[in-house]
Design a protein around this motif. Structure first.
Motif, mmCIF file in Angstrom:
data_model
loop_
_atom_site.group_PDB
_atom_site.id
_atom_site.type_symbol
_atom_site.label_atom_id
_atom_site.label_comp_id
_atom_site.label_asym_id
_atom_site.label_seq_id
_atom_site.Cartn_x
_atom_site.Cartn_y
_atom_site.Cartn_z
ATOM 1 N N VAL A 27 0.835 -1.206 0.000
ATOM 2 C CA VAL A 27 0.000 0.000 0.000
ATOM 3 C C VAL A 27 0.870 1.256 0.000
ATOM 4 N N ARG A 28 2.187 1.076 -0.016
ATOM 5 C CA ARG A 28 3.125 2.201 -0.098
ATOM 6 C C ARG A 28 4.393 1.692 -0.778
ATOM 7 N N PRO A 29 5.279 2.593 -1.194
ATOM 8 C CA PRO A 29 6.496 2.168 -1.888
ATOM 9 C C PRO A 29 7.376 1.253 -1.037
ATOM 10 N N ILE B 262 11.453 3.051 2.137
ATOM 11 C CA ILE B 262 10.846 3.644 3.324
ATOM 12 C C ILE B 262 11.843 4.581 3.980
ATOM 13 N N VAL C 227 4.957 -1.946 4.604
ATOM 14 C CA VAL C 227 4.465 -1.644 3.253
ATOM 15 C C VAL C 227 3.096 -2.258 2.997
ATOM 16 N N PRO D 39 -2.101 -0.193 5.771
ATOM 17 C CA PRO D 39 -2.345 1.256 5.621
ATOM 18 C C PRO D 39 -2.217 2.041 6.915
ATOM 19 N N LYS E 64 1.655 4.314 9.608
ATOM 20 C CA LYS E 64 1.743 5.670 9.061
ATOM 21 C C LYS E 64 3.168 6.225 9.122
ATOM 22 N N GLU F 281 4.851 7.679 6.929
ATOM 23 C CA GLU F 281 5.024 8.979 6.273
ATOM 24 C C GLU F 281 4.825 10.117 7.274
#
Length: 372
Positions: A129-131, A134, A313, A316, A319, A321
């Motif tokens: 759900v993300r690259p 990291i 990854v 969701p 977090k 980010e």
């Protein structure tokens, strides 16, 4: 595919001098690991890792090897690897605590299943759900002021945008250290502080008042382990954002954090929680209550770092980010026994995309290190 046996290796790995850790828990110049090689009747092998710090989880290398060989493995021998939930439940039935030992077995099962299905573990967990690259913060030890200033300068040059400063030692020195780092990095970069349970609630409130002009973005574990009321009080009276870590090993701990309104975020990682499945249960619960999670660290080697990355990854509510965690453990150490190490460049860690956890170990090198 059935589990048939396990091999264990317990090396001591020296840390790079600039990465040696100092915190409320003491100082470290090397780390101990138990690496496992899980065997099956299907021709596949799985790798797992327990990062051992006795003053953190109560586990020792010899104890972890013993519990893996004589308690955990007899409970799951001949089990089908595909029954990961059943294996995790069985590990908990036969043994209380021993989080890192359990996690080594569990992550090896995920590695096996990924290799069998020719998929990276994050695909088994529902997909990325993300690259796969990291960004991490850097956890800086509770150094004296000159060393803290020098290290902060180096970290800025390496591209770090969030620096975690260890506190929880002498309160006067703690405050001076955080101020020194803020002076060096300027007003734009983020500071997180981590007391590792080293402050009382009163000390935390007083120190945070003195640091009110330093723009501390997050305060990690300022109060003693197990004292949920103290943590809630610091959050309420100091008016700071709290990241719970040392106090949250299992789902019951997470429920208590939420019930007592203790924190604004929760730090999880498979080693501390007893495996990927148990970490995900905490992350799921936190998501239900609108609480973000991030990835913590016990300065892992490549295998456990990979397991942490696959969790990050694929979920969701990890977090990273907004609340950068720590996937830098391999880069803290002088030696590697991975044939294909995880790529770490400054604050950026990139997962391998090969099946399973994506890490292959040099077993011969491991044997030599364990013989020293």
């Amino acid at each position: 595919m059935h589990i048939t046996g396990v091999e264990t290796y317990a090396p001591r790995i020296t840390m790079k001098p600039e990465c040696c850790m100092v915190s409320a828990l003491g100082s470290s110049t090397d780390n101990r690991f138990v690496l496992v090689r899980l065997l099956t009747d299907g021709g596949y092998e799985g790798v797992g890792e327990a990062s051992i710090t006795v003053r953190w989880s109560g586990e020792t290398p010899a104890g972890a090897v013993d519990v893996i060989q004589h308690v955990l493995m007899p409970a799951i021998i001949d089990r089908e690897v595909e029954d990961l939930e059943g294996i995790a439940d069985q590990l908990d039935r036969v043994c209380i605590g021993n989080w890192f030992a359990k996690s080594a077995i569990e992550m090896a099962c995920w590695d096996l299943l990924g290799k069998q299905q020719q998929k990276p573990v994050y695909e088994l967990l529902g997909g990325a759900v993300r690259p796969l690259t990291i960004r991490s913060r850097f956890s800086m030890g509770a150094y004296d002021i000159p060393r803290a200033r020098q290290r902060a300068e180096q970290l800025v040059e390496l591209g770090f945008t969030t620096i975690k400063v260890k506190v929880g030692t002498d309160p006067v020195e703690d405050v001076a250290r955080v101020r020194a780092v803020r002076e060096v990095i300027g007003p734009e970069l983020a500071i997180v502080i981590d007391a590792n349970c080293g402050w009382s609630a009163d000390t935390a409130i007083e120190c945070l008042a003195q640091l009110s002009d330093c723009n501390v973005g997050l305060v990690e574990q300022p109060t003693p382990k197990g004292d949920f009321q103290a943590l809630a009080r610091v959050r309420r009276e100091a008016g700071v954002r709290i990241l719970a870590d040392d106090i949250c090993f299992n789902l019951t701990d997470a429920q208590e954090l939420i019930h007592n309104q203790c924190c604004d975020a929760i730090s999880v990682y498979p080693g501390k929680n007893g495996g990927i499945i148990r970490s995900r249960q905490i992350v799921d619960l936190a998501a239900e209550h609108g609480i973000p999670c991030s990835i913590g660290s016990n300065l892992e080697y490549d295998v456990a770092t990979a397991a942490m990355g696959h969790l990050v990854v694929s979920h969701p509510n990890m977090k990273v980010e907004e609340i950068p965690g720590d996937l830098l453990g391999p880069d803290y150490h002088q030696q590697s026994v991975a044939i294909n190490p995880i790529a770490i460049e400054g604050p950026l860690t990139t997962l391998n995309q090969t099946p399973g956890l994506g890490v292959q170990l040099d077993w011969e090198s491991l044997r030599n290190q364990c013989d020293q």
